[in-house]
Enzyme design. Structure first.
Site, mmCIF file in Angstrom:
data_model
loop_
_atom_site.group_PDB
_atom_site.id
_atom_site.type_symbol
_atom_site.label_atom_id
_atom_site.label_comp_id
_atom_site.label_asym_id
_atom_site.label_seq_id
_atom_site.Cartn_x
_atom_site.Cartn_y
_atom_site.Cartn_z
ATOM 1 N N GLU A 80 0.554 -0.937 -0.145
ATOM 2 C CA GLU A 80 0.274 -0.089 -0.049
ATOM 3 C C GLU A 80 0.974 1.482 -0.517
ATOM 4 O O GLU A 80 0.648 2.186 -0.317
ATOM 5 C CB GLU A 80 -0.846 -0.143 1.254
ATOM 6 N N ASP A 113 -6.547 6.961 -5.995
ATOM 7 C CA ASP A 113 -5.961 5.611 -6.051
ATOM 8 C C ASP A 113 -5.403 5.156 -7.064
ATOM 9 O O ASP A 113 -6.697 5.795 -8.531
ATOM 10 C CB ASP A 113 -6.424 4.358 -5.212
#
Length: 184
Positions: A14, A23
Site C-alpha cells: 500500500e 488511487d
C-alpha cells in the site's frame, strides 16, 4: 488473523501517503490505503494530511475489517495456511469485499481439501485485478500457489516504500502543466 509478516507485506504494497490522493481507480485515499469514507470527506478529516502514527492506527483498523470480510467471502478460509490467509486478506484490503469477484477461483476454493492451488493462482493471474496491481498480484499468486515469499521480494518492497517519497517529489517537479498536456 493477519500475521505480522502479512501486515508488513500489505503495508509495503500500500505504501504511506501523508496527503489525500486518488488511487488507481480514482478513489480518494490517504495514509496506508485508507479509502476516504463519506464522513471523512464531509468533515474534511484528512484535508491537512495524516501522520505516520495515525496512519498506522487507521491501517490496523482497516485491516481488521478486511480480515472479517475475507473470512466471510473465501470458502474454507479457516483451513488455509497462514500465508494464504495473509494473501487473501491483502487482496480483500486492496479490492474491498464487494469487488473480490472471481467466480472460477471461488469454485475451485469450494473444493476445500481438494483445492488445486495452481488453478486458484491461474484464476488470479487471468483477472483484470492482476493487470491493475501488477507486481502485488504476482507476490500474492506466488504465496497462494505455495511458493514462499522470498526475502528479495520483501527487500524490494521495502526499497520501493522508502523510495516512494523521492518518486513523488520527482513526479511533482516533472509533472507537465495542463497546457502542455493539451498541446500533446
Amino acid at each position: 488473523m493477519l500475521s505480522e509478516k502479512g501486515l508488513q507485506i500489505l503495508s509495503n504494497h500500500e505504501g504511506y501517503r501523508e496527503f489525500i490522493y486518488k488511487d488507481s481507480m480514482g478513489k480518494e485515499t490517504v495514509g496506508i490505503g485508507h479509502l476516504l469514507t463519506k464522513d471523512d470527506k464531509k468533515t474534511g478529516r484528512y484535508k491537512k494530511g495524516i501522520s505516520k502514527s495515525d496512519a498506522m492506527k487507521l491501517f490496523r483498523e482497516d485491516v481488521k475489517i478486511a480480515e472479517k470480510e475475507a473470512a466471510k467471502i473465501f470458502p474454507h478460509f479457516k483451513e488455509y495456511s497462514q500465508d494464504r490467509k495473509d494473501a487473501f486478506i491483502n487482496m480483500t484490503f486492496n479490492l474491498g469485499a464487494d469487488k473480490v469477484q472471481f467466480p472460477s477461483m471461488f469454485a475451485e476454493l469450494r473444493k476445500g481439501k481438494n483445492t488445486n492451488w495452481e488453478e486458484v493462482g491461474r484464476h488470479m493471474h487471468d483477472s483484470l485485478w492482476r493487470k491493475q496491481v501488477k507486481s502485488r498480484a504476482f507476490d500474492l499468486i506466488k504465496t497462494v500457489t505455495g511458493e514462499p515469499y522470498h526475502q528479495e521480494h520483501k527487500e524490494g518492497l521495502k526499497q520501493k516504500s522508502d523510495s516512494f517519497e523521492m518518486m513523488q517529489i520527482e513526479y511533482e517537479e516533472n509533472r507537465p502543466t495542463f497546457a502542455e498536456i493539451l498541446i500533446e
